[in-house]
Design a protein around this motif. Sequence first.
Motif, PDB file in Angstrom:
ATOM      1  N   SER A   1     -30.371  25.481  42.693  1.00 28.13           N
ATOM      2  CA  SER A   1     -30.996  26.270  41.634  1.00 28.13           C
ATOM      3  C   SER A   1     -31.707  27.466  42.259  1.00 28.13           C
ATOM      4  O   SER A   1     -32.673  27.306  42.999  1.00 28.13           O
ATOM      5  CB  SER A   1     -32.002  25.418  40.852  1.00 28.13           C
ATOM      6  OG  SER A   1     -32.817  26.240  40.024  1.00 28.13           O
ATOM      7  N   SER A   2     -31.196  28.665  41.976  1.00 32.81           N
ATOM      8  CA  SER A   2     -31.825  29.919  42.400  1.00 32.81           C
ATOM      9  C   SER A   2     -32.750  30.350  41.275  1.00 32.81           C
ATOM     10  O   SER A   2     -32.405  31.162  40.417  1.00 32.81           O
ATOM     11  CB  SER A   2     -30.734  30.971  42.676  1.00 32.81           C
ATOM     12  OG  SER A   2     -31.294  32.216  43.005  1.00 32.81           O
ATOM     13  N   GLN A   3     -33.961  29.791  41.305  1.00 25.60           N
ATOM     14  CA  GLN A   3     -34.849  29.896  40.143  1.00 25.60           C
ATOM     15  C   GLN A   3     -35.277  31.332  39.848  1.00 25.60           C
ATOM     16  O   GLN A   3     -35.453  31.720  38.694  1.00 25.60           O
ATOM     17  CB  GLN A   3     -36.088  29.031  40.360  1.00 25.60           C
ATOM     18  CG  GLN A   3     -36.960  28.866  39.129  1.00 25.60           C
ATOM     19  CD  GLN A   3     -38.207  28.052  39.421  1.00 25.60           C
ATOM     20  OE1 GLN A   3     -39.090  28.483  40.154  1.00 25.60           O
ATOM     21  NE2 GLN A   3     -38.269  26.858  38.858  1.00 25.60           N
ATOM     22  N   GLY A   4     -35.425  32.134  40.904  1.00 30.45           N
ATOM     23  CA  GLY A   4     -35.963  33.481  40.724  1.00 30.45           C
ATOM     24  C   GLY A   4     -35.103  34.407  39.904  1.00 30.45           C
ATOM     25  O   GLY A   4     -35.601  35.400  39.361  1.00 30.45           O
ATOM     26  N   ASP A   5     -33.797  34.128  39.816  1.00 32.65           N
ATOM     27  CA  ASP A   5     -32.946  34.962  38.961  1.00 32.65           C
ATOM     28  C   ASP A   5     -32.143  34.108  37.988  1.00 32.65           C
ATOM     29  O   ASP A   5     -31.091  34.534  37.498  1.00 32.65           O
ATOM     30  CB  ASP A   5     -32.035  35.858  39.808  1.00 32.65           C
ATOM     31  CG  ASP A   5     -30.940  35.097  40.537  1.00 32.65           C
ATOM     32  OD1 ASP A   5     -31.156  33.905  40.870  1.00 32.65           O
ATOM     33  OD2 ASP A   5     -29.856  35.667  40.759  1.00 32.65           O
ATOM     34  N   ASN A   6     -32.651  32.905  37.706  1.00 30.94           N
ATOM     35  CA  ASN A   6     -32.054  32.042  36.670  1.00 30.94           C
ATOM     36  C   ASN A   6     -30.565  31.794  36.912  1.00 30.94           C
ATOM     37  O   ASN A   6     -29.745  31.872  35.992  1.00 30.94           O
ATOM     38  CB  ASN A   6     -32.250  32.646  35.277  1.00 30.94           C
ATOM     39  CG  ASN A   6     -33.701  32.906  34.960  1.00 30.94           C
ATOM     40  OD1 ASN A   6     -34.585  32.135  35.346  1.00 30.94           O
ATOM     41  ND2 ASN A   6     -33.994  34.015  34.272  1.00 30.94           N
ATOM     42  N   ALA A   7     -30.214  31.486  38.166  1.00 29.37           N
ATOM     43  CA  ALA A   7     -28.814  31.282  38.517  1.00 29.37           C
ATOM     44  C   ALA A   7     -28.653  30.008  39.337  1.00 29.37           C
ATOM     45  O   ALA A   7     -29.635  29.353  39.719  1.00 29.37           O
ATOM     46  CB  ALA A   7     -28.283  32.492  39.285  1.00 29.37           C
ATOM     47  N   TYR A   8     -27.385  29.678  39.615  1.00 31.77           N
ATOM     48  CA  TYR A   8     -27.030  28.489  40.388  1.00 31.77           C
ATOM     49  C   TYR A   8     -26.012  28.910  41.437  1.00 31.77           C
ATOM     50  O   TYR A   8     -25.006  29.547  41.107  1.00 31.77           O
ATOM     51  CB  TYR A   8     -26.474  27.394  39.475  1.00 31.77           C
ATOM     52  CG  TYR A   8     -27.372  27.147  38.290  1.00 31.77           C
ATOM     53  CD1 TYR A   8     -28.455  26.275  38.371  1.00 31.77           C
ATOM     54  CD2 TYR A   8     -27.180  27.846  37.096  1.00 31.77           C
ATOM     55  CE1 TYR A   8     -29.313  26.096  37.288  1.00 31.77           C
ATOM     56  CE2 TYR A   8     -28.024  27.667  36.014  1.00 31.77           C
ATOM     57  CZ  TYR A   8     -29.094  26.797  36.119  1.00 31.77           C
ATOM     58  OH  TYR A   8     -29.945  26.634  35.048  1.00 31.77           O
ATOM     59  N   GLN A   9     -26.276  28.557  42.696  1.00 34.16           N
ATOM     60  CA  GLN A   9     -25.434  28.956  43.814  1.00 34.16           C
ATOM     61  C   GLN A   9     -24.683  27.754  44.355  1.00 34.16           C
ATOM     62  O   GLN A   9     -25.263  26.679  44.553  1.00 34.16           O
ATOM     63  CB  GLN A   9     -26.292  29.562  44.927  1.00 34.16           C
ATOM     64  CG  GLN A   9     -25.558  29.875  46.205  1.00 34.16           C
ATOM     65  CD  GLN A   9     -24.569  31.026  46.071  1.00 34.16           C
ATOM     66  OE1 GLN A   9     -24.897  32.053  45.476  1.00 34.16           O
ATOM     67  NE2 GLN A   9     -23.366  30.859  46.613  1.00 34.16           N
ATOM     68  N   LEU A  10     -23.382  27.936  44.634  1.00 36.41           N
ATOM     69  CA  LEU A  10     -22.562  26.886  45.225  1.00 36.41           C
ATOM     70  C   LEU A  10     -22.256  27.222  46.682  1.00 36.41           C
ATOM     71  O   LEU A  10     -22.031  28.391  47.025  1.00 36.41           O
ATOM     72  CB  LEU A  10     -21.240  26.734  44.471  1.00 36.41           C
ATOM     73  CG  LEU A  10     -21.216  25.809  43.251  1.00 36.41           C
ATOM     74  CD1 LEU A  10     -22.096  26.345  42.133  1.00 36.41           C
ATOM     75  CD2 LEU A  10     -19.792  25.610  42.753  1.00 36.41           C
ATOM     76  N   PHE A  11     -22.228  26.161  47.518  1.00 37.73           N
ATOM     77  CA  PHE A  11     -21.807  26.263  48.908  1.00 37.73           C
ATOM     78  C   PHE A  11     -20.700  25.232  49.136  1.00 37.73           C
ATOM     79  O   PHE A  11     -20.857  24.070  48.755  1.00 37.73           O
ATOM     80  CB  PHE A  11     -22.975  25.986  49.859  1.00 37.73           C
ATOM     81  CG  PHE A  11     -24.142  26.925  49.692  1.00 37.73           C
ATOM     82  CD1 PHE A  11     -24.200  28.115  50.390  1.00 37.73           C
ATOM     83  CD2 PHE A  11     -25.170  26.606  48.809  1.00 37.73           C
ATOM     84  CE1 PHE A  11     -25.282  28.980  50.224  1.00 37.73           C
ATOM     85  CE2 PHE A  11     -26.247  27.468  48.638  1.00 37.73           C
ATOM     86  CZ  PHE A  11     -26.304  28.661  49.348  1.00 37.73           C
TER      87      PHE A  11
END
Length: 331
Positions: free
Chosen positions: A250-260
């Motif tokens: 959860s990339s909270q600062g820009d309301n996004a979700y990052q996958l690795f």
Amino acid sequence: MRALLPAMVLAGCATLPPAPTTLAENVTARGETEPVGTAAADAADDPAIWRNAANPEASLIIATDKKSGLWVYGLDGRRRDFVQAGRVNNVDLREHGGRIVVAASDRTDMANAKLALFTLDGATGKLMPAGTRAAGAGEAYGLCLGIVEAKLYAFVVLKDGTIRQIDPADGAVVRTMKLATQSEGCVVDDRTATLFVAEEDVGIWRFDARPGGNTTPVPVAKVDGRTLVADVEGLAIAANGADGGWLVASSQGDNAYQLFRLPDLSPAGRFRVVAGRYGATSETDGIEVTLGNVGPAFPGGLMVVQDGDNAPAAQNFKLLAWDDVKAALGL
């Protein structure tokens, strides 16, 4: 205040200010839970998913109301049970020893961390308290479970970045690990005995989850204002095969979700949950993913994300189809 990274990792890792709009694909939710019981407060925090392999439509979601206790929801989003459990912050579960073991980080006593234990009855959706374990001095914050070398362990992340690996059977502290600043989100990849922890303003780290393993953190991804925008919060494993799949953050600062990608941990895309029938998500704390059939609406897997703004109702959790995430990111 941002803390300094260890010298060996600091070079070239200065945190950049977030871009006005960071790139992300769009996904809409296919469902949502009823709100948690605490209104007009930052209360919903972290979900866990129990996938009913025999009857996927009867799978359950357990989620924290960090002001009061634990909720159990069905895939229709309706409340099935509630356990008054105090200020439980993060939650996780594993099937182990013939039981569905649920654990939560208990921060009711801010000076003395506790591990709260429960068992889940998959047939009735009821949670049964199973006692608490002392987790040492400090404020309990993050929590994840892992089955490592066939044994169940709990990893309690204190707010100051201390991580204690605990044997829930007897409460023994097996070992202690440390990050420099405030940390919370964590997840264990049982397949590779790897613990991932999110240091909120710095980035994601990994540890050897084996009780005799190295306690030195290894950097995975830094908060750079593009891939991860502070705070980096919830972590989840979308396990596919022996060691493949994705680590999701959860990339909270820009309301996004990052996958690795797993196992190499290369970036695999990012997305946002945008307005649809069930609304968008923002300021997400906890997340969870399970792959496989989770009922007709989620045939390829289910992702559950906390929604920090579900106005005018209290906070809740949105339900995403993993097939929709894969389609949006071209996976």
